[in-house]
Design an enzyme around this catalytic site. Sequence first.
Site, mmCIF file in Angstrom:
data_model
loop_
_atom_site.group_PDB
_atom_site.id
_atom_site.type_symbol
_atom_site.label_atom_id
_atom_site.label_comp_id
_atom_site.label_asym_id
_atom_site.label_seq_id
_atom_site.Cartn_x
_atom_site.Cartn_y
_atom_site.Cartn_z
ATOM 1 N N LYS B 76 -75.702 6.311 -58.747
ATOM 2 C CA LYS B 76 -74.714 6.232 -57.660
ATOM 3 C C LYS B 76 -73.928 7.540 -57.597
ATOM 4 C CE LYS B 76 -71.075 2.957 -56.103
ATOM 5 N NZ LYS B 76 -70.313 1.751 -56.513
ATOM 6 N N SER B 171 -70.191 -1.882 -53.295
ATOM 7 C CA SER B 171 -70.350 -0.535 -52.770
ATOM 8 C C SER B 171 -71.587 0.210 -53.285
ATOM 9 C CB SER B 171 -69.113 0.286 -53.118
ATOM 10 O OG SER B 171 -68.978 0.399 -54.527
ATOM 11 N N SER B 195 -69.126 -4.606 -57.117
ATOM 12 C CA SER B 195 -69.887 -3.576 -56.410
ATOM 13 C C SER B 195 -71.331 -3.397 -56.871
ATOM 14 C CB SER B 195 -69.166 -2.231 -56.501
ATOM 15 O OG SER B 195 -68.120 -2.176 -55.572
#
Lengths: 531, 528
Positions: B76, B171, B195
């Site tokens: 990420k 996310s 997330s």
Amino acid sequence: MAAPMLRWVGRGRRWTFARVDGGSCHRREAPTGSTSNRIRGRSSVAQQPLYTTQKPRKGEHKWAAVVGLEIHAQISSNSKLFSGSQVRFSAPPNSLVSFFDASLPGTLPVLNRRCVEAAVMTGLALNCHINKKSLFDRKHYFYADLPAGYQITQQRLPIAVNGSLTYGVCAGKKQSQVIPKTVRIKQIQLEQDSGKSLHDDLRSQTLIDLNRAGVGLLEVVLEPDLSCGEEAATAVRELQLILQALGTSQANMAEGQLRVDANISVHHPGEPLGVRTEVKNLNSIRFLAKAIDYEIQRQINELENGGEILNETRSFHYQLGCTMSMRDKEGKQDYRFMPEPNLPPLVLYDATSLPAGADPQQVINIDQIRETLPELPSVTRERLVQQYGMLLEHSFTLLNEVGLLEFFQNVMKETRAEPKKVTSWVLNTFLGYLKQQNLAVSESPVTPSALAELLDMLDSRTISSAAAKQVFEELWKREGKTPGQIVSEKQLELMEDRGALEQLCHSMMEAHPQVVMDLKKGNPRAIRRVR
Amino acid sequence: MLGRTLQEVSAALKQGQITPTELCQKCLSLIKKTKFLNAYITVSEEVALKQAEESEKRYKNGQSLGDLDGIPVAVKDNFSTSGIETTCASNMLKGYIPPYNATVVQKLLDQGALLMGKTNLDEFAMGSGSTDGIFGPVKNPWSYSKQYREKRKQNPHSKNEDSDWLITGGSSGGSAAAVSAFTCYAALGSDTGGSTRNPAAHCGLVGFKPSYGLVSRHGLIPLVNSMDVPGILTRCVDDAAIVLGALAGPDPKDSTTVHDPINKPFMLPSLADVSKLCIGIPKEYLIPELSSEVRSLWSKAADLFKSEGAKVLEVSLPHTSYSIVCYHVLCTSEVASNMARFDGLQYGHRCDINVSTEAMYAATRREGFNDVVRGRILSGNFFLLKENYENYFVKAQKVRRLIANDFVNAFNSGVDVLLTPTTLSEAVPYLEFIKEDNRTRSAQDDIFTQAVNMAGLPAVSIPVALSNQGLPIGLQFIGRAFCDQQLLTVAKWFEKQVQFPVIQLQELMDDCSAVLENEKSASVSLKQ
């Protein structure tokens, strides 16, 4: 000197932006009224805790001043409080900056053991209660030399609380009497230092040096138990000596290792405390005393003239000898304190609470630190008084000059002379010469051995006191001669041949019949005419 | 080969069925083909190929570094990667190239993993859709799956397909899409309120949030320091355990990691028998907003445990309902603090205004942050004001303690793991999702996942079955603090029972027929 820019992303942007407010006070308004009057008005207040106005009126109240100090001492350690970067004064700008110090995203603080030990040591030396559990907090404000936008400090639960500092104030006709006084210590907290902003007014830019950013500080908060500049100065000097004896801070004010902010208010005794101001930028002990006394007098004048004291931050302008408001545009700052989530509570142990089998590398034992405390200045003074029979004020002087005590002790080691004699020579003659030429003890041309040899000759009556002074003056010239050599070259030895002395006396009397007559008449001073 | 699990491809590498370079190139070509998913912000092709070359040498010399050697992974874009741009999907960090690796990234590289690239997210991980980053929204690979498309054909009301793609959740949506679309075998996400688990549930993946303190946060650009945990997204539970084994452990650079040794490596036993287990079902998680499909799967899962001899208990977590509002205060406060460093001086974006330092700060931060970030900074600073601190921050911390205690009480009552939904429903279309603002969405979507972060517990979302629309639905298991291995062991047993179907992306990857070789019959035991 222009600091190289600190950039991690290589885009060709100049390290420049408009000046940061608060850096210079000369642009700001001077306090209303004539500055020079105030400076003059200040001169008499130093030793007087109670103040009177310049124009005494009937039935007027006396004023009392209340002074509290916040002292920031840079911890003497190899690396910073939360990062591995080195701590060094006057290194090239931005050469001692880790990723954490530059607050690169994702970096985390890691507490430096040495800094914790230094805080515990200092707390113990200042008679504090050491909190077995203390916490770290974030204090937020935007400033160019504070890269994270917050400082990690100990606001809620500091490492040490409720201590005291005893210091001695000189009193009496010749300032030769020492009166012990005590100021309470509210707390000692660990916190990060900020970087430095260097304002370049010409090019209207600010350069940032992050070498100091993240260096460990001990913030020592004194209760407002002080009443004048001199008391504050003496208390700070004592703290400085303690920190230096402990080795927890070099506490050199000129190098910024010891920085003092003073909170000052005045009121009539018996009435509630007045509104206080905070005076910053006090970078020498002398200016500390001056600034406090100036500010006290300013507040009294302001109030006497129907004015009002604002709760504000002022800075001391050492060239003008006055304090000036450094009011923030935005007014009151709210630091939005918050617990530092990346540091677990700091837990300390003592002999009773130490878990069995704890890894000594992972725990700090308060009792163990207590055992390793060195001799503190007050104890040293007591020892000097006991051991050498010297006056307490002499012991103060010996400790106050950097290196003087060591010099004295080295002389003592090598001489047969009486301690009193040595004390007198070191404090009067030696120190006098140093002061006259503005030299530090380490810069002295006379070594302890040379002085010891000289004092031995005086002690054994090889030379007279007057001759000894002459020899000392010769030694000061740095010609590399020993006292013995100087004495024999200049033939300064006392004569010991009785016959020769007798003969000399007779010839003197014969040469000065008038003096002999006058002496016989009972005028002993006549002898002075014989040279 | 691409459709296999990490464990399987690791075995293939060891047996020489494929070389790391071949594997890397296959993944790179698939990344290019699936570019429209917007899963990656940066594709580190050169770095990956070089790492593959080195891995290949090790395999040739019989010096493999272990299960992760030669395995393509994605990270990420809120983990610091040395020499590779790290943006947090924000203008503020566009062009920022960190000089150091996050500890978890370094550990992956030390194990020989190949870093394919940095994945998309909501700006600074603030969101639950992966729709609010400056690089645009991430598209859910399931939007293009055979399973979903066939169901849609049956629906006469279905609109234009291309504009009707689904969100991944977030996310960590980029990481989820990257693993789900077979462009890598595992990806790192971050999990502050769900997330990692939320996009895992929407993308049919295993999404694991380890215990707080088990995995280092050093180099993870923080959202909420006291809740952030690096998360792991994989295709099966065993893969998650392998990655966890590589990442877990104390880090001198993160003082919140724990020193107590935890059994390593994380080899998961295959449970033959669950009769000694006690599964807790928190009654407060049964809320009206929960879709009937998810609710039905949840109760079927509980029945499955019961039928296999496990004890299934209803438990109460009475303070859970306060979790979201409490999170709002704590999260925004830490955000306000953590974002203070982005002032344009040392790194990242800086505006052109230089009339004063304050003006420069203000313009830099206005240009650098999106509305969501600025909104949270504003609320956070409000909560931290001296006059508000006691009423908001301190209160929220007290409620946080109560929430954590709820879990302790449940576990003390004999429960081994809790079983809950991960999300309210399956993934929704983007156009549907953006009808509500980020704050509303985050509050809704974190509802089952958020309390876990308050308590620092380990939790994992396991894909269970496809919905009537042909979209994945996940259920969440929550374990005791630092009992991550036990949690994953139970999850593994459950995974085996449900036989979740592999995503069918053959249209998408027409010439990547390798994907199909591993396709299993969609024999879902819980299928409705």
